[in-house]
Design a protein around this motif. Structure first.
Motif, PDB file in Angstrom:
ATOM      1  N   MET A  23       0.822  -1.212   0.000  1.00  0.00           N
ATOM      2  CA  MET A  23       0.000   0.000   0.000  1.00  0.00           C
ATOM      3  C   MET A  23       0.858   1.266   0.000  1.00  0.00           C
ATOM      4  N   MET A  24       2.018   1.207   0.641  1.00  0.00           N
ATOM      5  CA  MET A  24       2.909   2.365   0.650  1.00  0.00           C
ATOM      6  C   MET A  24       3.402   2.672  -0.757  1.00  0.00           C
ATOM      7  N   THR A  62      -1.593 -14.558  -0.608  1.00  0.00           N
ATOM      8  CA  THR A  62      -2.179 -13.575  -1.511  1.00  0.00           C
ATOM      9  C   THR A  62      -1.362 -12.290  -1.490  1.00  0.00           C
ATOM     10  N   GLY A  63      -0.879 -11.892  -0.311  1.00  0.00           N
ATOM     11  CA  GLY A  63      -0.029 -10.712  -0.207  1.00  0.00           C
ATOM     12  C   GLY A  63       1.274 -10.886  -0.957  1.00  0.00           C
ATOM     13  N   ILE A  64       1.862 -12.061  -0.878  1.00  0.00           N
ATOM     14  CA  ILE A  64       3.103 -12.323  -1.614  1.00  0.00           C
ATOM     15  C   ILE A  64       2.842 -12.280  -3.118  1.00  0.00           C
ATOM     16  N   ARG A  65       1.727 -12.844  -3.553  1.00  0.00           N
ATOM     17  CA  ARG A  65       1.402 -12.853  -4.976  1.00  0.00           C
ATOM     18  C   ARG A  65       1.180 -11.431  -5.488  1.00  0.00           C
ATOM     19  N   LYS A  66       0.433 -10.640  -4.745  1.00  0.00           N
ATOM     20  CA  LYS A  66       0.180  -9.256  -5.166  1.00  0.00           C
ATOM     21  C   LYS A  66       1.468  -8.439  -5.148  1.00  0.00           C
ATOM     22  N   ARG A  67       2.325  -8.698  -4.167  1.00  0.00           N
ATOM     23  CA  ARG A  67       3.596  -7.983  -4.059  1.00  0.00           C
ATOM     24  C   ARG A  67       4.494  -8.289  -5.249  1.00  0.00           C
ATOM     25  N   SER A  68       4.468  -9.538  -5.709  1.00  0.00           N
ATOM     26  CA  SER A  68       5.318  -9.880  -6.847  1.00  0.00           C
ATOM     27  C   SER A  68       4.817  -9.234  -8.135  1.00  0.00           C
ATOM     28  N   HIS A  69       3.513  -8.980  -8.235  1.00  0.00           N
ATOM     29  CA  HIS A  69       2.986  -8.301  -9.418  1.00  0.00           C
ATOM     30  C   HIS A  69       3.356  -6.821  -9.428  1.00  0.00           C
TER      31      HIS A  69
END
Length: 72
Positions: A23-24, A62-69
């Motif tokens: 989010m940052m 899910t956080g790791i997946r979104k972070r990698s995108h």
């Protein structure tokens, strides 16, 4: 027996950090702080992540997946 208490706690802390970073980068530091506080203070997240329930794994991966995108 002890692992079922410590692993969700560790993953919840890492998930809050991932949400903060994600989010940052997208909206700024205030949004990152607000979203990570809202995640960790959410009563449903707290009650479902303690013990042997698997909801913390859903949030964490899910956080790791979104972070990698975001890195692409």
């Amino acid at each position: 027996m002890q692992a079922q208490l410590y692993v969700p706690l560790l993953l919840a802390a890492i998930a809050a950090g991932l949400i903060y970073i994600m989010m940052m980068r997208m909206y700024g530091p205030l949004a990152g702080l607000t979203s990570s506080i809202l995640l960790t203070a959410n009563p449903i997240f707290l009650t479902r992540s303690m013990g042997s329930d698997t909801d913390i794994y859903n949030v964490f991966f899910t956080g790791i997946r979104k972070r990698s995108h975001l890195d692409e």
